[in-house]
Design a protein around this motif. Structure first.
Motif, mmCIF file in Angstrom:
data_model
loop_
_atom_site.group_PDB
_atom_site.id
_atom_site.type_symbol
_atom_site.label_atom_id
_atom_site.label_comp_id
_atom_site.label_asym_id
_atom_site.label_seq_id
_atom_site.Cartn_x
_atom_site.Cartn_y
_atom_site.Cartn_z
ATOM 1 N N GLY A 1 0.811 -1.214 0.000
ATOM 2 C CA GLY A 1 0.000 0.000 0.000
ATOM 3 C C GLY A 1 0.840 1.258 0.000
ATOM 4 O O GLY A 1 0.584 2.197 -0.765
ATOM 5 N N LEU A 2 1.868 1.286 0.838
ATOM 6 C CA LEU A 2 2.733 2.467 0.904
ATOM 7 C C LEU A 2 3.519 2.647 -0.392
ATOM 8 O O LEU A 2 3.700 3.766 -0.861
ATOM 9 C CB LEU A 2 3.674 2.366 2.106
ATOM 10 N N ARG A 3 3.963 1.532 -0.982
ATOM 11 C CA ARG A 3 4.672 1.620 -2.259
ATOM 12 C C ARG A 3 3.761 2.227 -3.319
ATOM 13 O O ARG A 3 4.187 3.090 -4.091
ATOM 14 C CB ARG A 3 5.138 0.241 -2.702
ATOM 15 N N SER A 4 2.534 1.788 -3.356
ATOM 16 C CA SER A 4 1.575 2.311 -4.334
ATOM 17 C C SER A 4 1.368 3.822 -4.152
ATOM 18 O O SER A 4 1.367 4.585 -5.122
ATOM 19 C CB SER A 4 0.252 1.575 -4.194
ATOM 20 N N ILE A 5 1.218 4.245 -2.912
ATOM 21 C CA ILE A 5 1.028 5.670 -2.619
ATOM 22 C C ILE A 5 2.263 6.471 -3.032
ATOM 23 O O ILE A 5 2.155 7.504 -3.692
ATOM 24 C CB ILE A 5 0.710 5.886 -1.127
ATOM 25 N N MET B 1 4.603 5.689 -5.195
ATOM 26 C CA MET B 1 4.778 5.679 -6.652
ATOM 27 C C MET B 1 3.807 6.644 -7.328
ATOM 28 O O MET B 1 4.142 7.266 -8.328
ATOM 29 C CB MET B 1 4.591 4.262 -7.205
ATOM 30 N N ASP B 2 2.615 6.768 -6.783
ATOM 31 C CA ASP B 2 1.598 7.634 -7.387
ATOM 32 C C ASP B 2 1.815 9.117 -7.101
ATOM 33 O O ASP B 2 1.527 9.959 -7.943
ATOM 34 C CB ASP B 2 0.201 7.248 -6.900
ATOM 35 N N TYR B 3 2.309 9.447 -5.919
ATOM 36 C CA TYR B 3 2.310 10.841 -5.498
ATOM 37 C C TYR B 3 3.667 11.521 -5.418
ATOM 38 O O TYR B 3 3.734 12.724 -5.199
ATOM 39 C CB TYR B 3 1.586 10.992 -4.159
ATOM 40 N N ARG C 1 11.503 9.686 -4.699
ATOM 41 C CA ARG C 1 10.665 8.486 -4.636
ATOM 42 C C ARG C 1 11.502 7.286 -4.193
ATOM 43 O O ARG C 1 11.101 6.520 -3.321
ATOM 44 C CB ARG C 1 10.028 8.209 -5.987
ATOM 45 N N GLY C 2 12.688 7.150 -4.775
ATOM 46 C CA GLY C 2 13.576 6.042 -4.407
ATOM 47 C C GLY C 2 13.984 6.105 -2.944
ATOM 48 O O GLY C 2 13.981 5.084 -2.244
ATOM 49 N N LEU C 3 14.321 7.303 -2.484
ATOM 50 C CA LEU C 3 14.689 7.471 -1.078
ATOM 51 C C LEU C 3 13.508 7.158 -0.156
ATOM 52 O O LEU C 3 13.665 6.481 0.860
ATOM 53 C CB LEU C 3 15.190 8.897 -0.839
ATOM 54 N N ILE D 1 13.455 4.234 2.696
ATOM 55 C CA ILE D 1 13.164 4.513 4.103
ATOM 56 C C ILE D 1 11.960 3.709 4.577
ATOM 57 O O ILE D 1 11.977 3.114 5.661
ATOM 58 C CB ILE D 1 12.942 6.031 4.318
ATOM 59 N N THR D 2 10.920 3.656 3.744
ATOM 60 C CA THR D 2 9.708 2.924 4.106
ATOM 61 C C THR D 2 9.992 1.438 4.260
ATOM 62 O O THR D 2 9.607 0.816 5.255
ATOM 63 C CB THR D 2 8.615 3.143 3.038
#
Length: 121
Positions: free
Chosen positions: A75-79, A81-83, A90-92, A96-97
């Motif tokens: 879910g966090l990856r999707s968010i 990647m989208d925003y 985004r990579g950082l 971290i996540t």
């Protein structure tokens, strides 16, 4: 560039299915844990250690921990990647996540290990 778009679509479909699959598993494991905890005499360490003497309960709790973290990761990856449009940011953010989720898994499973093996000591 065309290949990246195809891979992205395949990855998105796989992530979507995994997220739905983990949600279904959580729909079983969360009520299972809630019911078990509701019928414990207390929520003290000794009660939890006694409850975790059963290997099936320890496996169920480990499954809950891992499934929750996998679901959160998807879910966090999707968010992210989208925003987040800047690739380096985004990579950082993803790094971290994911790192925080791995640390959470180690802490959660480590605590479970200590409680479960404390029951046998």
């Amino acid at each position: 560039m065309r290949r990246h778009q195809i891979d992205s679509g395949e990855s998105g479909r796989r992530d979507w299915l995994l997220e739905r699959g983990t949600a279904l598993i959580l729909m079983v494991l969360v009520p299972w844990l809630g019911l078990h905890l509701a019928f414990l005499p207390g929520l003290h360490r000794a009660d939890l250690v006694e409850w975790l003497e059963s290997p099936l309960k320890a496996i169920g709790l480990a499954s809950l921990i891992l499934t929750t973290l996998i679901h959160a990761s998807l879910g966090l990856r999707s968010i992210l990647m989208d925003y987040i449009s800047t690739p380096s940011l985004r990579g950082l953010s993803l790094l971290i996540t994911r790192s925080a989720l791995v640390v959470s898994a180690v802490i959660g499973l480590g605590a479970l290990w200590v409680l479960h093996h404390g029951a046998r000591a």
